[in-house]
Design an enzyme around this catalytic site. Structure first.
Site, mmCIF file in Angstrom:
data_model
loop_
_atom_site.group_PDB
_atom_site.id
_atom_site.type_symbol
_atom_site.label_atom_id
_atom_site.label_comp_id
_atom_site.label_asym_id
_atom_site.label_seq_id
_atom_site.Cartn_x
_atom_site.Cartn_y
_atom_site.Cartn_z
ATOM 1 C CD GLU A 23 96.879 24.953 14.841
ATOM 2 O OE1 GLU A 23 96.283 26.026 15.112
ATOM 3 O OE2 GLU A 23 97.930 24.595 15.396
ATOM 4 C CD GLU A 29 90.880 38.126 15.432
ATOM 5 O OE1 GLU A 29 90.535 39.321 15.533
ATOM 6 O OE2 GLU A 29 90.148 37.235 14.941
ATOM 7 C CG HIS A 82 95.096 27.893 11.376
ATOM 8 N ND1 HIS A 82 94.568 28.192 10.142
ATOM 9 C CD2 HIS A 82 94.078 28.038 12.271
ATOM 10 C CE1 HIS A 82 93.280 28.491 10.260
ATOM 11 N NE2 HIS A 82 92.968 28.424 11.548
ATOM 12 C CG HIS A 104 100.602 27.970 16.141
ATOM 13 N ND1 HIS A 104 100.356 27.618 17.443
ATOM 14 C CD2 HIS A 104 101.360 29.093 16.195
ATOM 15 C CE1 HIS A 104 100.931 28.483 18.255
ATOM 16 N NE2 HIS A 104 101.536 29.402 17.512
ATOM 17 C CG ASP A 162 102.214 23.375 16.903
ATOM 18 O OD1 ASP A 162 103.295 23.689 16.367
ATOM 19 O OD2 ASP A 162 101.286 24.186 17.082
#
Length: 244
Positions: A9, A52, A57, A152, A157
């Protein structure tokens, strides 16, 4: 065979604009089995995330400020991935960030540290042309629950991608497993009293010329659909051996 499923991330989309890694996770596969061995790191990027990225995350500057910087955990990462195959969804994005972080502290690029890098997104696009191949879409396609994925996260993930990768690449392994289980059940039903079948006595049925021609026609259609060579072309040597 050691494989590492990896995800990151970041604070934004482009390391050339000063964006940094904020989370890094690696999940180990050994001989197509999830071992439970993993590496999970939060990283202080010394900057804010773009709005964004923060929506994706949820890792705030305040939260990350208490964690080490990348240079403090880089050797831990290098040691974990060294000599393995990396499996990354949209690998170009993650490797670009990893290489920027490594170069910043004088370490070689990630490509030189691992055996190879496999992009699971490109593999999925080849396997499922014309369909959505995001991680969420692949979880739905292969029946892998991602209901707990509200944001996320690199570790979550990576764990989901490990399950997806094993499902996507099961192929012949699953067929052999099913055959062995069916054969074992039949042996017990016949009173053989043993789990394995002597494969040397099994009859091998060779394809006819018409069947081979139909198979080639089908492969040609697949090649046309993916605008290149379909994944099944990798098994053509098996056909050649059968014809020999």
């Amino acid at each position: 065979m050691r494989q590492i499923v990896l995800d990151t991330e970041t604070t934004g989309l482009d390391p050339a604009q000063g964006h940094r890694i904020v989370e890094l996770a690696c999940v180990e596969l050994m001989n197509r089995t999830i071992t439970g061995n993993h590496l999970h790191l939060y990283v202080n990027p010394d900057r804010d995330s773009d709005p964004e990225a923060l929506e994706v995350h949820g890792l705030t500057t305040e939260f990350l400020s208490g964690f080490p910087r990348f240079e403090e955990v880089a050797q831990q990462f290098v040691d974990f991935i060294r000599g393995s195959e990396l499996i990354i969804h949209n690998a170009a994005f993650d490797t670009r960030f990893l290489n920027a972080e490594l170069a910043r502290i004088g370490l070689p690029p990630v490509e030189s540290l691992c055996e190879k890098i496999t992009d699971s997104l490109l593999y999925a696009r080849e396997l499922h042309p014309g369909k959505r191949n995001s991680l969420d879409a692949l979880c739905d396609r292969y029946g892998i629950s991602n209901a707990h994925r509200t944001l996320h996260g690199a570790l979550l993930d990576s764990e989901l991608l490990a399950d997806v990768w094993l499902a996507m690449t099961r192929g012949q392994d699953a067929l052999l497993m099913d055959f062995e289980e069916d054969s074992s059940a039949q042996a017990v039903a016949n009173g053989a009293g043993q789990a394995r079948v002597d494969v040397s006595v099994l009859r091998v049925v060779q394809p006819s010329a018409e069947e081979l021609a139909a198979h080639e026609e089908y492969l040609a259609l697949l090649d046309k659909a993916v605008k290149g060579e379909s994944v099944w072309r990798r098994y053509e040597p098996v056909k050649a051996e059968a014809e020999a």
